[in-house]
Design a protein around this motif. Structure first.
Motif, mmCIF file in Angstrom:
data_model
loop_
_atom_site.group_PDB
_atom_site.id
_atom_site.type_symbol
_atom_site.label_atom_id
_atom_site.label_comp_id
_atom_site.label_asym_id
_atom_site.label_seq_id
_atom_site.Cartn_x
_atom_site.Cartn_y
_atom_site.Cartn_z
ATOM 1 N N ALA A 72 50.125 15.291 -50.000
ATOM 2 C CA ALA A 72 48.892 14.515 -49.908
ATOM 3 C C ALA A 72 49.149 13.148 -50.527
ATOM 4 O O ALA A 72 50.016 12.999 -51.395
ATOM 5 N N GLY A 73 48.399 12.143 -50.069
ATOM 6 C CA GLY A 73 48.580 10.797 -50.624
ATOM 7 C C GLY A 73 47.266 10.166 -51.007
ATOM 8 O O GLY A 73 46.200 10.527 -50.490
ATOM 9 N N VAL A 74 47.356 9.215 -51.932
ATOM 10 C CA VAL A 74 46.209 8.426 -52.389
ATOM 11 C C VAL A 74 45.085 9.345 -52.894
ATOM 12 O O VAL A 74 43.912 9.176 -52.564
ATOM 13 N N THR A 75 45.488 10.290 -53.698
ATOM 14 C CA THR A 75 44.540 11.263 -54.248
ATOM 15 C C THR A 75 44.178 10.937 -55.707
ATOM 16 O O THR A 75 43.324 11.603 -56.287
ATOM 17 N N SER A 79 47.250 5.742 -57.586
ATOM 18 C CA SER A 79 48.003 5.655 -56.338
ATOM 19 C C SER A 79 47.313 4.682 -55.381
ATOM 20 O O SER A 79 47.965 3.894 -54.695
ATOM 21 N N ARG A 83 49.287 1.406 -53.996
ATOM 22 C CA ARG A 83 49.454 1.208 -52.548
ATOM 23 C C ARG A 83 48.863 -0.121 -52.139
ATOM 24 O O ARG A 83 49.403 -0.857 -51.321
ATOM 25 N N TYR A 93 44.311 1.998 -47.544
ATOM 26 C CA TYR A 93 44.470 2.901 -48.693
ATOM 27 C C TYR A 93 43.140 3.073 -49.419
ATOM 28 O O TYR A 93 42.804 4.172 -49.866
ATOM 29 N N GLU A 103 44.707 12.040 -46.802
ATOM 30 C CA GLU A 103 45.989 11.746 -46.160
ATOM 31 C C GLU A 103 46.910 12.939 -46.424
ATOM 32 O O GLU A 103 47.138 13.307 -47.574
ATOM 33 N N PHE A 105 50.804 14.519 -45.104
ATOM 34 C CA PHE A 105 51.979 14.237 -44.271
ATOM 35 C C PHE A 105 53.056 15.286 -44.511
ATOM 36 O O PHE A 105 53.140 15.884 -45.584
ATOM 37 N N ASP A 153 58.058 13.379 -55.058
ATOM 38 C CA ASP A 153 57.928 12.828 -53.701
ATOM 39 C C ASP A 153 58.603 11.455 -53.690
ATOM 40 O O ASP A 153 57.941 10.409 -53.722
ATOM 41 N N GLU A 160 57.348 1.462 -46.757
ATOM 42 C CA GLU A 160 55.929 1.756 -46.490
ATOM 43 C C GLU A 160 55.081 0.488 -46.637
ATOM 44 O O GLU A 160 54.127 0.277 -45.885
ATOM 45 N N LEU A 167 55.615 5.129 -42.730
ATOM 46 C CA LEU A 167 55.493 6.166 -43.774
ATOM 47 C C LEU A 167 56.525 7.298 -43.638
ATOM 48 O O LEU A 167 57.172 7.660 -44.630
ATOM 49 N N LYS A 171 59.263 8.272 -46.610
ATOM 50 C CA LYS A 171 59.023 9.528 -47.330
ATOM 51 C C LYS A 171 59.960 10.674 -46.972
ATOM 52 O O LYS A 171 60.067 11.631 -47.725
ATOM 53 N N GLY A 243 49.962 14.701 -54.550
ATOM 54 C CA GLY A 243 49.850 13.249 -54.707
ATOM 55 C C GLY A 243 50.173 12.820 -56.126
ATOM 56 O O GLY A 243 50.132 13.617 -57.061
ATOM 57 N N THR A 244 50.483 11.531 -56.249
ATOM 58 C CA THR A 244 50.903 11.048 -57.556
ATOM 59 C C THR A 244 49.783 10.302 -58.274
ATOM 60 O O THR A 244 49.023 9.558 -57.655
#
Ligand code: DO4
Ligand code: MG
Length: 281
Positions: A72-75, A79, A83, A93, A103, A105, A153, A160, A167, A171, A243-244
């Protein structure tokens, strides 16, 4: 207790076991993929009665077979900020951070995953690279959270940042996905408020450190799993990295020879040296 994959000194076959206080015991299951095909209650019952002690176990990556790693991203707010700093398309984002749909992936096939102690990589054609320290959910085929892993990750911010459509190249590449060796069972720990720490050392000196907590994750774990399972089946379960919440300033980039250590309390530790390029794998 952690669920582990291991290999014995005189036997090439990967096996599954549990590790408690440094002692590995065997389990009567052929693979983690097979274990994740079972209901949570059955996984719990099976792991509660391990067999013989294995005194020569070398731990392997914690996934195998058809188990896929997703992310997952932008959690986390951090982040979203990172972004928006790096990207030519900052607006998307912000929108995904606020949207109901997360998001998600594809990150890695099981066979590409590296484990604690093995190298992670920077792409040779990338100029700005970071580790992303994340809590990963280990989910069975029924969408139940069976356990937790520490995840890195690895990401190219420059690729990106140039265009979000890049992406998958930012990644997914050799050495981009590292997972800790042991799955911490979900029935033993609450993953929703765990300290996460990262430390990058260069020639023995810390060049980036950071801490956060999984409590800062914007979305409930169940929502992330729900979206992952909305339109696909995972007969061998899945790992979903959440996510980070840790991103360095834009003037930091990883270099070959750096060592990345990510720690998540109650879950584990993941330490990997950094190399450049696919020829190391
Ligand atoms: O949108 C890009 C990916 C973000 C990500 O991997 C993260 O937030 O952890
Ligand atoms: Mg990430």
């Amino acid at each position: 207790m952690h669920i582990v994959r291991y290999r014995r000194a005189d036997d090439a076959t990967p096996r599954v076991g549990v590790r408690t206080d440094g002692v590995v015991r065997s389990l009567p299951v052929a693979s983690v993929a097979a274990l994740l095909g079972a209901r949570l209650a059955d996984i719990q019952a099976l792991t509660s009665e391990p067999g013989d002690v294995v005194d020569d176990a070398r731990l392997l990556a914690p996934v195998d077979g058809a188990t896929e790693v997703w992310a997952a991203g932008v959690t986390y707010l951090r982040s979203r900020e990172a972004r928006m700093e790096e990207s030519s398309e900052a607006d998307i984002y912000g929108r995904v951070y606020d949207a109901a749909r997360p998001e998600l992936f594809f990150k890695s096939a099981a066979w590409r995953v590296v484990v604690d102690g093995e190298p992670v990589a920077i792409r040779a054609d990338s100029g700005l690279d970071v580790p992303e320290p994340e809590l990963a959910l280990v989910v069975n085929r029924f969408g139940e959270i069976a356990g937790y892993l520490v995840s890195n990750d690895m990401s190219s911010r420059s690729i990106e940042g140039e265009n979000p459509l890049y992406l998958p190249q930012a990644k997914v590449y050799a050495g981009a996905c590292a997972l800790s060796a042991g799955i911490r069972p979900a029935w033993e720990v609450d993953g929703s408020d765990l300290p996460v720490a990262v430390r990058v050392t260069r020639d023995g000196v810390a060049v980036w450190t950071g801490t956060t907590s999984t409590a800062r994750l914007k979305r409930p774990f169940a929502d992330l799993v729900d979206y992952l399972f909305k339109a696909d089946n995972f007969p061998a379960g899945a790992v979903l990295s959440t996510g980070t919440g840790l991103a360095p300033a834009l003037d930091f980039t990883l270099r070959e020879g750096d060592v990345v250590t990510i720690t998540i309390d109650e879950v584990g530790e993941l330490t990997n040296p950094v190399v450049v390029g696919r020829e190391h794998f």
